[in-house]
Every structure is written in C-alpha cells, then in structure tokens.
Design an enzyme around this catalytic site. Sequence first.
Site, PDB file in Angstrom:
ATOM      1  N   ALA A   1      -1.235  -4.928   7.467  1.00 16.48           N
ATOM      2  CA  ALA A   1      -2.558  -4.255   7.683  1.00 16.48           C
ATOM      3  C   ALA A   1      -3.931  -4.465   7.254  1.00 16.48           C
ATOM      4  CB  ALA A   1      -1.658  -2.581   6.828  1.00 16.48           C
ATOM      5  N   TYR A   2      -4.558  -3.661   6.921  1.00 14.61           N
ATOM      6  CA  TYR A   2      -6.360  -3.785   6.612  1.00 14.61           C
ATOM      7  C   TYR A   2      -6.017  -5.276   6.183  1.00 14.61           C
ATOM      8  CZ  TYR A   2     -10.903  -3.248   4.365  1.00 14.61           C
ATOM      9  OH  TYR A   2     -11.959  -3.504   4.298  1.00 14.61           O
TER      10      TYR A   2
ATOM     11  N   ASN B   1       0.681   0.380   0.987  1.00 12.87           N
ATOM     12  CA  ASN B   1       0.059  -1.304   1.587  1.00 12.87           C
ATOM     13  C   ASN B   1      -0.548  -1.563   0.814  1.00 12.87           C
ATOM     14  OD1 ASN B   1       1.445  -0.745   4.101  1.00 12.87           O
ATOM     15  ND2 ASN B   1      -0.562   0.419   5.341  1.00 12.87           N
ATOM     16  N   GLU B   2      -1.903  -0.966   0.411  1.00 14.56           N
ATOM     17  CA  GLU B   2      -2.874  -1.437  -0.674  1.00 14.56           C
ATOM     18  C   GLU B   2      -3.828  -0.972  -1.950  1.00 14.56           C
ATOM     19  OE1 GLU B   2      -4.780  -0.505   2.414  1.00 14.56           O
ATOM     20  OE2 GLU B   2      -3.404  -1.697   3.192  1.00 14.56           O
TER      21      GLU B   2
ATOM     22  N   ASP C   1       1.890   5.148  10.916  1.00 17.20           N
ATOM     23  CA  ASP C   1       2.048   4.861   9.847  1.00 17.20           C
ATOM     24  C   ASP C   1       1.131   5.659   8.307  1.00 17.20           C
ATOM     25  OD1 ASP C   1       4.126   3.083  10.444  1.00 17.20           O
ATOM     26  OD2 ASP C   1       2.136   1.270  10.676  1.00 17.20           O
TER      27      ASP C   1
ATOM     28  N   LEU D   1      -3.759  -7.628   6.994  1.00 17.84           N
ATOM     29  CA  LEU D   1      -4.298  -8.900   8.148  1.00 17.84           C
ATOM     30  C   LEU D   1      -5.028  -9.434   8.732  1.00 17.84           C
ATOM     31  CD1 LEU D   1      -1.804 -10.605   9.508  1.00 17.84           C
ATOM     32  CD2 LEU D   1      -1.338  -8.724  11.391  1.00 17.84           C
TER      33      LEU D   1
ATOM     34  N   ARG E   1     -17.791 -13.365  -5.640  1.00 22.02           N
ATOM     35  CA  ARG E   1     -18.747 -12.289  -5.197  1.00 22.02           C
ATOM     36  C   ARG E   1     -18.691 -12.107  -3.944  1.00 22.02           C
ATOM     37  NH1 ARG E   1     -24.518 -13.710  -5.419  1.00 22.02           N
ATOM     38  NH2 ARG E   1     -25.552 -12.116  -5.610  1.00 22.02           N
TER      39      ARG E   1
ATOM     40  N   ASP F   1     -17.576  -8.652  -0.494  1.00 27.47           N
ATOM     41  CA  ASP F   1     -17.524  -6.876  -0.753  1.00 27.47           C
ATOM     42  C   ASP F   1     -16.703  -6.775  -0.852  1.00 27.47           C
ATOM     43  OD1 ASP F   1     -19.611  -7.832   1.347  1.00 27.47           O
ATOM     44  OD2 ASP F   1     -18.936  -6.768   3.189  1.00 27.47           O
TER      45      ASP F   1
END
Length: 293
Positions: free
Chosen positions: A189-190, A147-148, A73, A192, A175, A177
Amino acid sequence: MQHAFNTVGLIGKPHHPGANHTLVSLYSFLQQQGLTVYVEERVAESLALPGVEVLDLVELGKKCDLAIVVGGDGNMLGAARVLARFDVAVLGVNRGNLGFLTDLAPEDFQQPLSQVLAGNFVTEKRNLLEISVHRHGTVKSSNSAVNEAVLHADKVAHMIEFEAYINDEFVYSQRSDGLIISTPTGSTAYSLSGGGPILTPDLDAVCLVPMFPHTLSSRPLVVSGSSEIKLKVASTNDAHLQISCDSHVILAVMPGDDIYIRKHPTPLRLVHPPGYSYFHVLRNKLGWGSKLY
C-alpha cells in the site's frame, strides 16, 4: 447440509449501488443455504430487505463465525480494525479498485463461496499494529492499523524532526516529511509507493519507510514484528503533527510527544477460496510478467 460457518455477517460500502446489489444477492444466497445472516447497521438502511436482522460492527464481530465485507480494500481495513478483536473469519468481495484484500468477484461469488462454506478454504493470520500517543507520561490517544501508521505534519510537505528507537535502543534521528511504519499487509500500500519492500504476509515483521528524508543515506528498515517502536517527536517542531492509521483514523501529536507502535495482540483471520496464491495476487494487481515457458 453441514457448513463450516453457521452465522454470517454482511458488511458493505454504504450508499454504493454496486455494493448494495452484491449485498442483496449475498443475503439471498446465504438465506437459501439455511444460515443465520446479520447485516451491519450502516448498510442495512439502504438495502430495504424485509425482516433483516441488524447489528452494529462490534456485535456482529461477537456473534458471527464469518464476516463478508463487500467493497474495496478501504472498507476491508475499516472493518478489520474492529473484527480483529474477535475470533471471526473475514472474507472480501471486491467492489473497489485494486482489491489486494478482497478475493471474490461480485458477479461470480456463488461457487467459491460455496466451497468456503463447505470448509474448503485457506486461512491466513494478518498482524495489526497498536499505536498510542503519550504526552508527559500519559496516554492521550490510541488506535490500531492493518496497513500502516504514518507520522506526518498536518501541513502538506512540511519537514519534521524526530528520533526512532527499537526496543529502547536508539536507531536514528531524522528530518523528513514523516515516517511510514508498515505491516506486511501494508507493504503493498502506502509503503510501496514510498519505496518500501514487499513483505509476504507470513513474515512476522514491520518495515520503517522514511518519507522524503533530508539525507541520501536513509533507507527502509525491516525489523522483527515483536519489536516495540518508539518515536520521540522533537519539541522544536513548529507544526502540529499527526499519526494516520490506515489513512482512516487520525491521532493528534504535539511537539515533544512520544509515539509507541507495537504488534496488536490479536491478528486478523482472513479466509480465502481454495487455490488462493499471494504471488498470483501480486502478478495480477501489479502487472508483473507471466511465465515465459
């Protein structure tokens, strides 16, 4: 013999023995079909095919009717960010791990590929994101993502502060990460992994997924795909930040910058062999249960 595609480009995973073997087999098969075949320049060097015609990725997108990507991918995402600009169909051969975007098996591609070449295929349009970083009203950098796009600090597990706006309407300050802005394609992907929902590819939507927010009430938010998302990075942040596009392209972000995320003007045109089912892919890749009866 009439073909739905007459000019095919081959793109691969550079210096990968398995991918190289598949690319050589594909090249021979397509030549036997009487098609014009180009090979992307980064992989052509390692294939050592006599008389091969070599193009860079942009030229390949301009000249080809069909691009076949051999790899995982990640390779598909890298190629797709470029190929989406052109009216080229894209098909994947899986030489990676999960393979959400790559349909064909490397050991058994001839029969399904023959059907695709004969015009028997399923077409899907996948929306991309367009990301730009603005500083004092000037665009400092931009790129696209399949994707993102992820806003995060350049330090590991570092809390940052920012505000989110949808179509110029204030949504929240946070606030955390960071924040994942995902397309339906990227929802498996990330996003999920971060607790975001799975969005079927036919949805015109974008999902905002907070990364370890400093509040229990913060949840993923799904908005229209035509929305303009703006992130205002607080000037009080004590670290440099980044926007990561598909984990491949990094855009530097400074405290006080504004980040705009919009739908890319041209979608990616994926083609699948006949019988393709998105839900079959989910069951297969995510280990979901099969029918009880």
